[in-house]
Design a protein around this motif. Structure first.
Motif, PDB file in Angstrom:
ATOM      1  N   GLU A  88       6.941  80.980 -78.713  1.00 46.21           N
ATOM      2  CA  GLU A  88       6.404  81.887 -77.694  1.00 46.21           C
ATOM      3  C   GLU A  88       5.276  81.206 -76.921  1.00 46.21           C
ATOM      4  O   GLU A  88       5.103  81.441 -75.737  1.00 46.21           O
ATOM      5  CB  GLU A  88       5.841  83.175 -78.304  1.00 46.21           C
TER       6      GLU A  88
ATOM      7  N   ASP B  71       9.622  91.993 -84.463  1.00 47.00           N
ATOM      8  CA  ASP B  71       8.162  92.044 -84.615  1.00 47.00           C
ATOM      9  C   ASP B  71       7.542  93.316 -84.032  1.00 47.00           C
ATOM     10  O   ASP B  71       7.821  93.700 -82.898  1.00 47.00           O
ATOM     11  CB  ASP B  71       7.513  90.824 -83.935  1.00 47.00           C
TER      12      ASP B  71
ATOM     13  N   GLU C 202       4.591  93.906 -82.864  1.00 52.46           N
ATOM     14  CA  GLU C 202       3.845  93.732 -81.619  1.00 52.46           C
ATOM     15  C   GLU C 202       4.812  93.649 -80.444  1.00 52.46           C
ATOM     16  O   GLU C 202       4.499  94.093 -79.347  1.00 52.46           O
ATOM     17  CB  GLU C 202       2.998  92.454 -81.621  1.00 52.46           C
ATOM     18  N   ASP C 203       5.985  93.023 -80.668  1.00 50.68           N
ATOM     19  CA  ASP C 203       6.945  92.909 -79.574  1.00 50.68           C
ATOM     20  C   ASP C 203       7.532  94.268 -79.212  1.00 50.68           C
ATOM     21  O   ASP C 203       7.761  94.553 -78.037  1.00 50.68           O
ATOM     22  CB  ASP C 203       8.065  91.927 -79.938  1.00 50.68           C
TER      23      ASP C 203
ATOM     24  N   VAL D 121       9.595  89.832 -73.055  1.00 45.44           N
ATOM     25  CA  VAL D 121       9.696  90.264 -74.453  1.00 45.44           C
ATOM     26  C   VAL D 121      11.109  89.982 -74.968  1.00 45.44           C
ATOM     27  O   VAL D 121      11.286  89.431 -76.058  1.00 45.44           O
ATOM     28  CB  VAL D 121       9.368  91.765 -74.623  1.00 45.44           C
TER      29      VAL D 121
ATOM     30  N   GLY E 168      11.404  86.384 -75.644  1.00 46.79           N
ATOM     31  CA  GLY E 168      10.667  86.028 -76.857  1.00 46.79           C
ATOM     32  C   GLY E 168      11.423  86.417 -78.121  1.00 46.79           C
ATOM     33  O   GLY E 168      11.511  85.631 -79.065  1.00 46.79           O
ATOM     34  N   VAL E 169      11.991  87.618 -78.114  1.00 45.24           N
ATOM     35  CA  VAL E 169      12.750  88.073 -79.286  1.00 45.24           C
ATOM     36  C   VAL E 169      13.954  87.169 -79.499  1.00 45.24           C
ATOM     37  O   VAL E 169      14.239  86.744 -80.624  1.00 45.24           O
ATOM     38  CB  VAL E 169      13.197  89.548 -79.099  1.00 45.24           C
TER      39      VAL E 169
END
Lengths: 208, 208, 208
Positions: A77, C75, C77-78, C199, C202-203
């Protein structure tokens, strides 16, 4: 992808990050040339547009490599965030130049030149800092560059405010709005430089 | 660093975070004083500038301690993000006051006072929330403060829009642009307060 | 919470994310209807306000469920960031419509309609992408939607700049400032759509 390379994958990430940083400096230099010597404007603007495309290409290469790599030199990330932040710096430089063209503004004043200089100094700090990501021993000295980038961002912020005050004193309202948009793009370029510094800081913190 | 301390490192982090939060409240109070009683303006502005420097110092201490600590009470990046977000709140308050000086605007109106009040309420929520980071048992109640900070940010957003509409009805265009910049800085201070709340929320989520 | 459900917790997260995405599309459609057919304006604006409240409710449900779940599909936070970013898209759409009401602007021009169309296309990409979070096999194809959302954001940025240039040519300064604020909210909606895509990216990166 079919090519065999003796260069390990991790090195390639650093190469691309450094290529992105170098492209940032070239774009900042092109902006400085444009605002310091207000001639051959279409050619100079064309160059900035080409550098913006080159930056896009580096960003795409980094993201694409993230997707086909099992191992990355630091958090995925953070690499993605770094790539996008460097891309944003170049985009905002291009955006400032683009507004100058679109609004057909006249010759840039001293404040514009000051902001262009600060952007270039920030980009140069990123170029100096990026190679220090390669070795754990370099991470500590990374932070000095982050502090300097933060200082430059503060300086840009002050120049931006002074520029706005001068605008009101010397120009009509339409020009105030147009130049404000240009100043804002330039100030945002230094903000995104700070985002790059924040990724550097984070990487140094996590791997200290 | 040579000093021997019986206070454990982790406690020191919380002390600094709470010091940063307390400084946010003091700065918000100084802004409220400035806009509610438009006299002794240079002295009041000077005080805000001093508080901004005090905030910088706390931020630097937090980041520096992150770099020399092996153990941190919660994620390093979250501590850094928290420090930077609190710093931003103070910076935007200073920025709003700075524009008032630079643009030589007249006496602030009710909307400015309303925004100053919302900023202060947000800062007070942060001060109330910060000590709850110290104990796992406090993390749940942290979220109530986050919800309140979110509510205040929405309120600031509505006050900002109403303020803009009134600006157009009552002022000339130059004043519209100047006050808009001041309103925007004030609204951004509450946005960054929300960033602080988001870090709190994230910490509570990760350690729940 | 007392209800017994055969649906596992993790599925419920995906259901809520997809509900949030669907609400984004509905809000974008309501904005398009408003700007394409400038009649029954209070009713259409009321509908957007209701959709904004519906979006808030989904966001709160996601965050609340994060707090009472031990296991999350990706996650924490995600998930929180995704919920907040989808919420922001809807908020900016509402904000654009709100400024149109507040400023009592006249009939929107082609540029406004172009921006509304881009926002809708972006929201539709999010709706198409969200179900792919459910299975590891879907994560790769998630990235194609991210690329498309990025492309749309660039397109919105260009439309925004062209719109500003036209504003100066065709309107008085007060209108320039008012419409600029509306354009900016619309452009921000596509920026936040890009946050959603980030996001997703990122995932996909973390779970590849």
């Amino acid at each position: 992808m079919a090519k065999i390379s003796i260069m390990p994958r991790e090195e390639k990430f650093f190469d691309l990050i450094e290529a992105g940083a170098a492209n940032m400096v070239r774009t900042a230099e092109a902006l400085k040339e444009l605002v310091n010597d207000w001639r051959d404007i279409p050619e100079k603007f064309h160059k900035i547009t080409e550098l913006e495309h080159a930056g896009d290409s580096v960003t795409h290469q980094i993201i694409a490599m993230l997707h086909r790599s099992f191992v990355t030199p630091f958090d995925r990330e953070d690499i993605a965030l770094l790539a996008h932040s460097m891309d944003d710096v170049v985009d905002f430089i291009h955006s400032a130049a683009d507004y100058m063209m679109l609004y057909k503004v006249g010759k840039p004043n001293d404040r514009v030149r000051e902001l262009a200089e600060i952007i270039l100094l920030g980009a140069k700090e990123v170029v100096a800092a990026a190679p220090k990501l390669r070795k754990k021993s370099g991470l500590k000295s990374l932070l000095e560059h982050c502090i300097e980038i933060n200082r430059l961002e503060n300086q840009a912020d002050q120049a931006y405010r002074a520029a706005l005050v001068e605008l009101f004193e010397e120009h009509n309202i339409a020009d105030v709005i147009k130049w404000r948009e240009i100043y804002e793009s330039m100030e945002s370029a230094t903000d995104r430089c700070e985002d790059v510094a924040n990724v550097f800081e984070g990487v140094a913190l996590k791997n200290a």
